[in-house]
Scaffold this motif. Structure first.
Motif, short mmCIF file in Angstrom:
data_model
loop_
_atom_site.label_atom_id
_atom_site.label_comp_id
_atom_site.label_asym_id
_atom_site.label_seq_id
_atom_site.Cartn_x
_atom_site.Cartn_y
_atom_site.Cartn_z
N TYR A 35 26.43 50.32 -17.91
CA TYR A 35 25.17 49.69 -18.86
C TYR A 35 25.74 48.47 -19.78
N ARG A 36 24.82 47.71 -20.17
CA ARG A 36 25.16 46.79 -20.97
C ARG A 36 24.18 46.94 -21.96
N GLN A 37 24.37 46.83 -23.29
CA GLN A 37 23.54 46.88 -24.47
C GLN A 37 23.43 45.64 -25.37
N THR A 38 22.40 45.01 -25.70
CA THR A 38 22.32 44.04 -26.39
C THR A 38 21.07 44.15 -27.23
N ILE A 39 20.78 43.49 -28.20
CA ILE A 39 19.88 43.59 -29.16
C ILE A 39 18.62 43.36 -28.53
N VAL A 40 18.42 42.19 -27.64
CA VAL A 40 17.40 41.57 -27.07
C VAL A 40 16.82 42.37 -25.94
N GLN A 41 17.96 42.80 -25.04
CA GLN A 41 17.57 43.39 -23.66
C GLN A 41 17.77 44.71 -23.88
N GLY A 42 18.14 45.51 -24.95
CA GLY A 42 18.58 46.88 -24.82
C GLY A 42 19.32 47.28 -24.07
N LEU A 43 19.13 48.43 -23.14
CA LEU A 43 20.16 49.01 -22.47
C LEU A 43 19.62 48.50 -21.01
N ALA A 53 31.50 56.48 -4.37
CA ALA A 53 30.84 55.44 -3.76
C ALA A 53 29.65 54.66 -4.40
N PRO A 54 29.49 53.41 -4.10
CA PRO A 54 28.57 52.52 -4.82
C PRO A 54 27.24 52.98 -4.42
N ILE A 55 26.18 53.43 -5.09
CA ILE A 55 25.09 53.84 -4.81
C ILE A 55 23.95 52.81 -5.02
N ASP A 56 24.03 52.04 -6.27
CA ASP A 56 22.92 51.14 -6.78
C ASP A 56 23.61 50.07 -7.55
N ASP A 57 23.55 48.91 -7.06
CA ASP A 57 24.19 47.81 -8.12
C ASP A 57 23.04 46.72 -8.23
N SER A 58 21.85 47.36 -8.34
CA SER A 58 20.81 46.30 -8.26
C SER A 58 20.78 45.55 -9.89
N GLY A 59 21.54 46.19 -10.75
CA GLY A 59 21.55 45.41 -12.04
C GLY A 59 22.69 44.36 -12.26
N MET A 60 23.36 44.35 -11.36
CA MET A 60 24.54 43.59 -11.62
C MET A 60 24.42 42.03 -11.21
N PRO A 61 24.50 41.34 -12.16
CA PRO A 61 24.67 39.79 -11.93
C PRO A 61 25.50 39.51 -10.82
N LYS A 62 25.04 38.91 -9.63
CA LYS A 62 25.54 38.94 -8.20
C LYS A 62 27.07 38.15 -8.27
N GLY B 100 19.51 54.18 -10.69
CA GLY B 100 20.04 54.31 -11.80
C GLY B 100 19.00 54.38 -12.80
N LEU B 101 19.17 55.27 -13.94
CA LEU B 101 18.27 55.29 -15.03
C LEU B 101 17.71 54.12 -15.57
N THR B 102 16.62 54.01 -15.87
CA THR B 102 15.82 52.64 -16.43
C THR B 102 15.54 53.07 -17.81
#
Lengths: 112, 113
Positions: A35-43, A53-62, B100-102
């Motif tokens: 996870y990445r945590q910032t004040i503006v975007q939260g967690l 095994a990689p399951i979900d990388d939907s949050g990764m900047p590509k 993943g957990l949101t």
């Protein structure tokens, strides 16, 4: 049990440099999350592995972000050509089948 | 698009009062709803969690109320104590961690004596 271990605790990079962050999950946990945590975007969810095994990388900047889990005892998050907007606290968490996330202390990345 | 919305952004209560934190979600496949708390300088830690088979979950002074029809859930902190001052995050995940957990953006709770 030392908990989730993240290194380094702080990292300062210049714009355009590469940063590699390390995570050692709790022994026996089958899932590792970044996870990445910032004040503006939260967690913000980045990616997760189960049984290495990689399951979900939907949050990764590509384009510049990549994550690996070469063995059950560590995972890495690599950011190429770092930019000031990448500055954040990067949190690694591990989980067993019970779903509770145990977070590490985080790596504070500062991109100058 | 924020899949888990949390309000208020900040909340101040007096010692002994009940603090109420609210969350809503959009994805009907979500089936696990935890609350995490984070104290200054520390990492988030699980406080309490609920699955949709129940509409209420209690753990001491902390209670989750869940409304599946309205896709809302809330955290009630009864008899608030100064030591409860922290940031609280609601979260959701689907299909037993197929994703993943949101997390919501968090509510900063301040309890004054």
């Amino acid at each position: 049990n030392a908990g989730v271990i993240q290194t380094p605790r702080h990292k300062v990079t210049g714009k355009g440099q590469e940063a590699t962050l390390w995570c050692e999950p709790i022994s026996g946990h089958s899932a590792v999350f970044w996870y990445r945590q910032t004040i503006v975007q939260g967690l913000e969810f980045l990616t997760y592995f189960r049984n290495q095994a990689p399951i979900d990388d939907s949050g990764m900047p590509k384009e510049r972000f990549s994550a690996q889990m070469p063995n059950q005892s560590h995972s890495t998050l690599k950011i190429q050509s770092t930019q000031p907007q990448d500055s954040a606290v990067y949190l690694c968490a591990s989980s067993s089948f019970q779903n509770t996330l145990y977070f590490g202390a985080g790596t504070r990345l500062s991109v100058l | 698009q924020q899949q888990v919305r949390q309000s208020p952004q900040s909340l101040t209560v007096w010692e002994g009062e009940t603090a109420i934190l609210n969350c809503s979600y959009e994805d009907s496949t979500f089936d696990y709803f935890p609350w995490y708390h984070q104290f200054p300088g520390e990492s988030p830690a699980l406080l309490i969690a609920i699955r949709p088979v129940s509409n209420k979950k209690e753990d001491g002074r902390f209670t989750i109320f869940f409304n599946k029809r309205e896709k809302k859930f809330s955290l009630h902190i009864a008899d608030s104590q100064p030591g409860d001052s922290a940031t609280y995050f609601c979260a959701a995940s689907a299909n037993n961690y197929a994703q993943g957990l949101t997390f919501g953006l968090g509510t900063r709770v301040s309890v004054f004596p």
